[in-house]
Motif scaffolding. Sequence first.
Motif, PDB file in Angstrom:
ATOM      1  N   GLY A 144      41.400  57.875   9.623  1.00 32.47           N
ATOM      2  CA  GLY A 144      42.294  56.744   9.601  1.00 32.47           C
ATOM      3  C   GLY A 144      43.127  56.878  10.736  1.00 32.47           C
ATOM      4  N   ALA A 145      43.546  57.734  11.598  1.00 37.17           N
ATOM      5  CA  ALA A 145      44.334  57.780  12.468  1.00 37.17           C
ATOM      6  C   ALA A 145      43.739  56.944  13.833  1.00 37.17           C
ATOM      7  CB  ALA A 145      44.773  59.106  13.042  1.00 37.17           C
ATOM      8  N   ARG A 146      44.732  56.320  14.421  1.00 36.61           N
ATOM      9  CA  ARG A 146      44.142  55.682  15.592  1.00 36.61           C
ATOM     10  C   ARG A 146      45.060  56.570  16.689  1.00 36.61           C
ATOM     11  NH1 ARG A 146      44.086  53.181  11.464  1.00 36.61           N
ATOM     12  NH2 ARG A 146      42.365  51.371  10.991  1.00 36.61           N
ATOM     13  N   SER A 162      34.017  60.878  14.236  1.00 34.37           N
ATOM     14  CA  SER A 162      34.033  61.545  13.182  1.00 34.37           C
ATOM     15  C   SER A 162      35.196  62.787  13.121  1.00 34.37           C
ATOM     16  CB  SER A 162      32.747  62.358  13.170  1.00 34.37           C
ATOM     17  OG  SER A 162      32.596  63.195  11.860  1.00 34.37           O
ATOM     18  N   ASP A 163      35.688  62.873  11.863  1.00 35.13           N
ATOM     19  CA  ASP A 163      36.532  64.025  11.720  1.00 35.13           C
ATOM     20  C   ASP A 163      35.971  65.217  11.762  1.00 35.13           C
ATOM     21  OD1 ASP A 163      35.098  63.364   9.403  1.00 35.13           O
ATOM     22  OD2 ASP A 163      36.799  64.262   8.350  1.00 35.13           O
ATOM     23  N   GLN A 164      34.522  65.280  11.606  1.00 37.32           N
ATOM     24  CA  GLN A 164      33.714  66.573  12.015  1.00 37.32           C
ATOM     25  C   GLN A 164      33.124  66.596  13.282  1.00 37.32           C
ATOM     26  OE1 GLN A 164      33.260  68.624   8.994  1.00 37.32           O
ATOM     27  NE2 GLN A 164      34.883  67.320   8.376  1.00 37.32           N
ATOM     28  N   SER A 165      33.480  65.794  14.325  1.00 36.34           N
ATOM     29  CA  SER A 165      33.136  65.999  15.546  1.00 36.34           C
ATOM     30  C   SER A 165      33.791  67.015  16.346  1.00 36.34           C
ATOM     31  CB  SER A 165      33.059  64.604  16.265  1.00 36.34           C
ATOM     32  OG  SER A 165      34.463  64.305  16.491  1.00 36.34           O
ATOM     33  N   GLY A 182      35.143  59.043   8.955  1.00 40.27           N
ATOM     34  CA  GLY A 182      34.233  59.622   8.267  1.00 40.27           C
ATOM     35  C   GLY A 182      32.939  59.789   9.177  1.00 40.27           C
ATOM     36  N   THR A 183      32.249  60.774   8.752  1.00 43.09           N
ATOM     37  CA  THR A 183      31.002  61.112   9.491  1.00 43.09           C
ATOM     38  C   THR A 183      30.109  59.534   9.448  1.00 43.09           C
ATOM     39  OG1 THR A 183      30.947  63.203   9.088  1.00 43.09           O
ATOM     40  CG2 THR A 183      28.669  62.228   9.615  1.00 43.09           C
ATOM     41  N   TYR A 184      30.061  58.967   8.084  1.00 49.19           N
ATOM     42  CA  TYR A 184      29.242  57.762   7.900  1.00 49.19           C
ATOM     43  C   TYR A 184      29.676  56.635   8.843  1.00 49.19           C
ATOM     44  CZ  TYR A 184      27.196  60.346   3.683  1.00 49.19           C
ATOM     45  OH  TYR A 184      26.704  61.093   2.918  1.00 49.19           O
ATOM     46  N   GLU A 185      30.921  56.539   9.280  1.00 48.58           N
ATOM     47  CA  GLU A 185      31.523  55.468   9.952  1.00 48.58           C
ATOM     48  C   GLU A 185      31.557  55.616  11.438  1.00 48.58           C
ATOM     49  OE1 GLU A 185      35.157  54.332   8.135  1.00 48.58           O
ATOM     50  OE2 GLU A 185      35.067  56.402   7.119  1.00 48.58           O
ATOM     51  N   ALA A 186      31.335  56.777  11.895  1.00 45.79           N
ATOM     52  CA  ALA A 186      31.140  57.237  13.451  1.00 45.79           C
ATOM     53  C   ALA A 186      30.352  56.229  14.325  1.00 45.79           C
ATOM     54  CB  ALA A 186      30.821  58.541  13.492  1.00 45.79           C
ATOM     55  N   ASP A 187      31.103  55.898  14.933  1.00 44.08           N
ATOM     56  CA  ASP A 187      30.486  54.802  16.288  1.00 44.08           C
ATOM     57  C   ASP A 187      31.277  55.134  17.533  1.00 44.08           C
ATOM     58  OD1 ASP A 187      29.231  52.683  17.824  1.00 44.08           O
ATOM     59  OD2 ASP A 187      29.526  51.314  16.427  1.00 44.08           O
ATOM     60  N   SER A 188      30.678  55.987  18.396  1.00 43.45           N
ATOM     61  CA  SER A 188      31.202  56.353  19.549  1.00 43.45           C
ATOM     62  C   SER A 188      31.480  55.211  20.797  1.00 43.45           C
ATOM     63  CB  SER A 188      30.419  57.353  20.279  1.00 43.45           C
ATOM     64  OG  SER A 188      29.100  57.167  20.645  1.00 43.45           O
TER      65      SER A 188
END
Length: 156
Positions: free
Chosen positions: A88-90, A119-122, A107-113
């Motif tokens: 949630g950090a900007r 993603s927090d997992q990137s 989150g991974t499902y929300e990622a849109d580069s």
Amino acid sequence: MAEKMKMTRKGYDQLKKTLDYLKTTRREQISDNMGTAIADGDLRESAAYDEARMQQSENEARISELEYQLENSVIIEEGGVQEGVGLGARILVEDASGKEHRFEIVGTYEADSLKGKISDQSPIGQALAGQKEGAKVMVQMPRGKQEFKILEVKYE
């Protein structure tokens, strides 16, 4: 059992909204298209009917995918006082060449580069996790390692 994926409230609500649209409006549109194609007659050579069936199949697959994502997500509430970079950090970072980049950690499902949502997992998301303003992090990128300095961390 599927692993639970972290997601922001905003991302969860957006997926739910998309799912509702696909289940109602989009299904109805496809049904109308199929009805029109059926009314036209011979279905063996009907491109309109074949197209409607393909749209139906794609829509149902997307519905299943979204249902799975929603069922296997954990909502991480944003806001409040947090130490360092987290979901949630900007953030505003500067690369070694002095160019600034804005990201939102999601989150991974929300990622849109293309929208700056990583993603927090990137690799970048993992390298930035827990870091504070002023910190420098090294990230393994496809073209080699790159250093970023964190200029700003905000939660809204």
